[in-house]
Design a protein around this motif. Structure first.
Motif, PDB file in Angstrom:
ATOM      1  N   TYR A 214       0.843  -1.203   0.000  1.00 23.54           N
ATOM      2  CA  TYR A 214       0.000   0.000   0.000  1.00 23.54           C
ATOM      3  C   TYR A 214       0.880   1.256   0.000  1.00 23.54           C
ATOM      4  N   GLY A 215       0.460   2.246  -0.764  1.00 16.70           N
ATOM      5  CA  GLY A 215       1.237   3.474  -0.911  1.00 16.70           C
ATOM      6  C   GLY A 215       2.124   3.464  -2.125  1.00 16.70           C
ATOM      7  N   GLU A 216       2.488   2.274  -2.565  1.00 14.61           N
ATOM      8  CA  GLU A 216       3.288   2.123  -3.780  1.00 14.61           C
ATOM      9  C   GLU A 216       2.537   1.309  -4.820  1.00 14.61           C
ATOM     10  N   GLU A 217       1.766   0.341  -4.355  1.00 10.12           N
ATOM     11  CA  GLU A 217       0.938  -0.479  -5.226  1.00 10.12           C
ATOM     12  C   GLU A 217      -0.465   0.116  -5.269  1.00 10.12           C
ATOM     13  N   SER A 218      -0.857   0.630  -6.443  1.00  3.09           N
ATOM     14  CA  SER A 218      -2.108   1.386  -6.527  1.00  3.09           C
ATOM     15  C   SER A 218      -3.341   0.549  -6.230  1.00  3.09           C
ATOM     16  N   ALA A 219      -3.285  -0.751  -6.457  1.00  4.12           N
ATOM     17  CA  ALA A 219      -4.456  -1.606  -6.240  1.00  4.12           C
ATOM     18  C   ALA A 219      -4.571  -2.107  -4.809  1.00  4.12           C
TER      19      ALA A 219
ATOM     20  N   THR B  68      -4.227 -12.488  19.906  1.00  2.05           N
ATOM     21  CA  THR B  68      -2.912 -11.917  19.611  1.00  2.05           C
ATOM     22  C   THR B  68      -2.982 -11.357  18.195  1.00  2.05           C
ATOM     23  N   ILE B  69      -2.556 -10.106  18.047  1.00  2.75           N
ATOM     24  CA  ILE B  69      -2.594  -9.452  16.738  1.00  2.75           C
ATOM     25  C   ILE B  69      -1.168  -9.335  16.201  1.00  2.75           C
ATOM     26  N   MET B  70      -0.955  -9.857  15.027  1.00  7.74           N
ATOM     27  CA  MET B  70       0.355  -9.812  14.386  1.00  7.74           C
ATOM     28  C   MET B  70       0.363  -8.658  13.385  1.00  7.74           C
ATOM     29  N   VAL B  71       1.430  -7.858  13.400  1.00  9.55           N
ATOM     30  CA  VAL B  71       1.512  -6.703  12.507  1.00  9.55           C
ATOM     31  C   VAL B  71       2.782  -6.799  11.669  1.00  9.55           C
ATOM     32  N   ASP B  72       2.615  -6.568  10.365  1.00  5.41           N
ATOM     33  CA  ASP B  72       3.721  -6.673   9.418  1.00  5.41           C
ATOM     34  C   ASP B  72       4.489  -5.363   9.311  1.00  5.41           C
ATOM     35  N   ALA B  73       5.748  -5.496   8.947  1.00  5.07           N
ATOM     36  CA  ALA B  73       6.606  -4.337   8.705  1.00  5.07           C
ATOM     37  C   ALA B  73       6.267  -3.685   7.367  1.00  5.07           C
ATOM     38  N   PRO B  74       6.607  -2.394   7.207  1.00  6.49           N
ATOM     39  CA  PRO B  74       6.488  -1.747   5.903  1.00  6.49           C
ATOM     40  C   PRO B  74       7.680  -2.106   5.021  1.00  6.49           C
TER      41      PRO B  74
ATOM     42  N   GLN C 271       7.234   3.574  -0.529  1.00  7.80           N
ATOM     43  CA  GLN C 271       6.776   4.960  -0.605  1.00  7.80           C
ATOM     44  C   GLN C 271       5.565   5.122   0.312  1.00  7.80           C
ATOM     45  N   GLY C 272       5.492   6.273   0.976  1.00  8.02           N
ATOM     46  CA  GLY C 272       4.325   6.566   1.801  1.00  8.02           C
ATOM     47  C   GLY C 272       4.200   5.718   3.045  1.00  8.02           C
TER      48      GLY C 272
END
Length: 449
Positions: free
Chosen positions: A119-124, A185-191, A161-162
């Motif tokens: 997201y932020g780089e991939e428009s879809a 438990t919530i897992m969060v991915d890196a940018p 980006q972004g």
């Protein structure tokens, strides 16, 4: 990971949710937790993921893969899902079926929305907000599954980006899920396509963790070309360990178009620190990265060289995986062959407002899994089922009910989400127990709670 899978898939199965599937814990409501920087299961025992990713969103017909992944030695599987923004949406019934497959094969189920990739780089790409909308929409499939599932909000939620608002957006997403009643438990991915080369996740992880009122966030780094050097891998994972923050390598490979990750160092460092890892991916890769398939054409008897390395190599899955304690004793049961014909299905005893039927679903040398169907004969606001074991069986864990035992006498009562039944409606719960060789089904008494 970027551009790694073909975008076509089999039609998504829409199977109805089955409340009873496999083996479960004594304290299911607690679920997974983070304690002192470690992931622990509902029994309070450390759980270290040793598994793979499964491209379910694109290959929804490959549900037999869950049993195959379990048979190859994995204790966890990260499942690709779609919220419908980029690919075919996986609905609540399909997700419930995925969870049941995981549980039937003693796999901890990590569920992720893949549409957020880049997201932020991939428009879809989907936003994290849209991913949260999806989780809330299918919440019914995850209720009561906190002991067996981990909710991975969105895969690689920013590209290169972004990505600057990653911390605030991630905290907001976690808190929206908590406000909606998610206790998982919530897992969060890196940018940065999951690789965090800007150290945005690393430098803001403590802030995100503290922003969760449950303090139950697990961080996910993906290791591809950025992680060519053992020192880079050791420094990144070591930073989280030294900071007392939980982290897992949610994706990695032995090669990639952006560089050659050091898979040996990833596996060795994860084992050194007792950190989880999930290799990418079981099968079905396209777009020029077919070399990341662990099996040839979803065939567990045909491992690729990458599959041989991950499953059978040094510090690999077979050598290091331990089954989550919520599924019973550590390691696989000694030949837990399902009973082809359910044993002992006594005629339901009409009780006070409801009936209950007990079925042995799975049995091995000293243990069993049983399911109980509670059917309302009138509108109920709660129910209770009791029975006495005649052969010395004991209950070691249960799910979808509060179960207590006094010697051979067992009592089970509804939990918050399955006590209100209309006349004719059925709720189900299950249990795991032990026996000494004889395991006849007891007669049940059901009454309104």
């Amino acid at each position: 990971m970027r551009t790694r899978l073909a975008l076509t898939a089999s039609a998504v199965f829409t199977l109805l949710l089955s409340f009873i599937v496999a083996v479960h814990p004594a304290n299911a409501e607690a679920g997974f937790q983070i304690q002192d920087g470690r992931l622990v299961d509902a029994n309070g025992n450390d759980f270290v993921m040793r598994g793979v990713n499964h491209p379910h969103a694109w290959y929804a017909g490959e549900t037999e893969s869950f049993a195959e992944i379990g048979s190859l030695g994995a204790n966890a599987v990260r499942v690709v899902l779609s919220n419908g923004v980029r690919w075919t949406r996986n609905d609540a019934a399909d997700v419930a079926d995925v969870i049941s497959e995981c549980k039937a094969n003693k796999l901890v189920c990590v569920l992720e929305v893949h549409d957020t990739t880049g997201y932020g780089e991939e428009s879809a790409a989907s936003s994290l907000d849209q991913a949260v909308d999806y989780w809330i929409d299918i919440q019914s499939a995850l209720e009561g599954q906190e002991a067996y599932t981990i909710l991975n909000i969105g895969n690689e939620p920013y590209g290169n980006q972004g990505y600057e608002p990653w911390a605030s957006d991630t905290s907001d997403a976690v808190n929206r899920l908590r406000d909606a009643g998610f206790d998982h438990t919530i897992m969060v991915d890196a940018p940065n396509w999951g690789q965090d080369w800007t150290h945005t996740m690393r430098d803001n992880a403590a802030q995100v963790f503290e922003s969760d009122p449950h303090r139950n966030v697990l961080f996910d780094i993906h290791m591809y070309g950025v992680y060519e050097q053992a020192s880079t891998i050791q420094d990144y994972l070591g930073h989280f360990v030294d900071s007392g923050l939980p982290i897992v390598v949610g994706e990695f490979g032995h090669d990639h178009s952006d560089g050659n990750p050091d898979e040996d160092a990833i596996l060795a460092t994860a084992e050194q620190h007792g950190l989880g890892y999930l290799g990418w991916s079981y099968s079905g890769n396209g777009g020029g990265v077919e070399y990341l398939d662990l099996t040839n054409d979803f065939d567990p008897n045909s491992l690729t060289s990458w599959g041989e390395r991950l499953f059978n190599g040094e510090n690999g899955i077979v050598a290091t995986a331990e089954t989550a304690s919520v599924y019973g004793p550590t390691g696989p049961d000694p030949d837990p062959t399902p009973d082809p014909t359910p044993t002992g299905e006594p005629t339901p005893d009409p009780g006070d407002g409801c009936t209950a039927e007990y079925t042995v679903q799975n049995e091995w040398s000293d243990g069993f899994v049983a399911g109980v169907d509670v059917t309302a004969q009138e509108d109920l606001q709660g129910w209770e089922v009791s029975w006495s074991y005649e052969d010395g069986q004991t209950v070691s864990s249960a799910w979808n009910a509060e179960v207590s035992a006094d010697g051979s006498q067992v009592t089970a009562s509804n939990v918050s989400y399955n006590g209100t039944l209309s006349s004719g409606q059925t709720a189900s719960f299950g249990l795991q127990g032990t026996h000494d060789g004889t395991n006849s089904a007891p007669e049940l008494t059901c009454s309104a709670g």
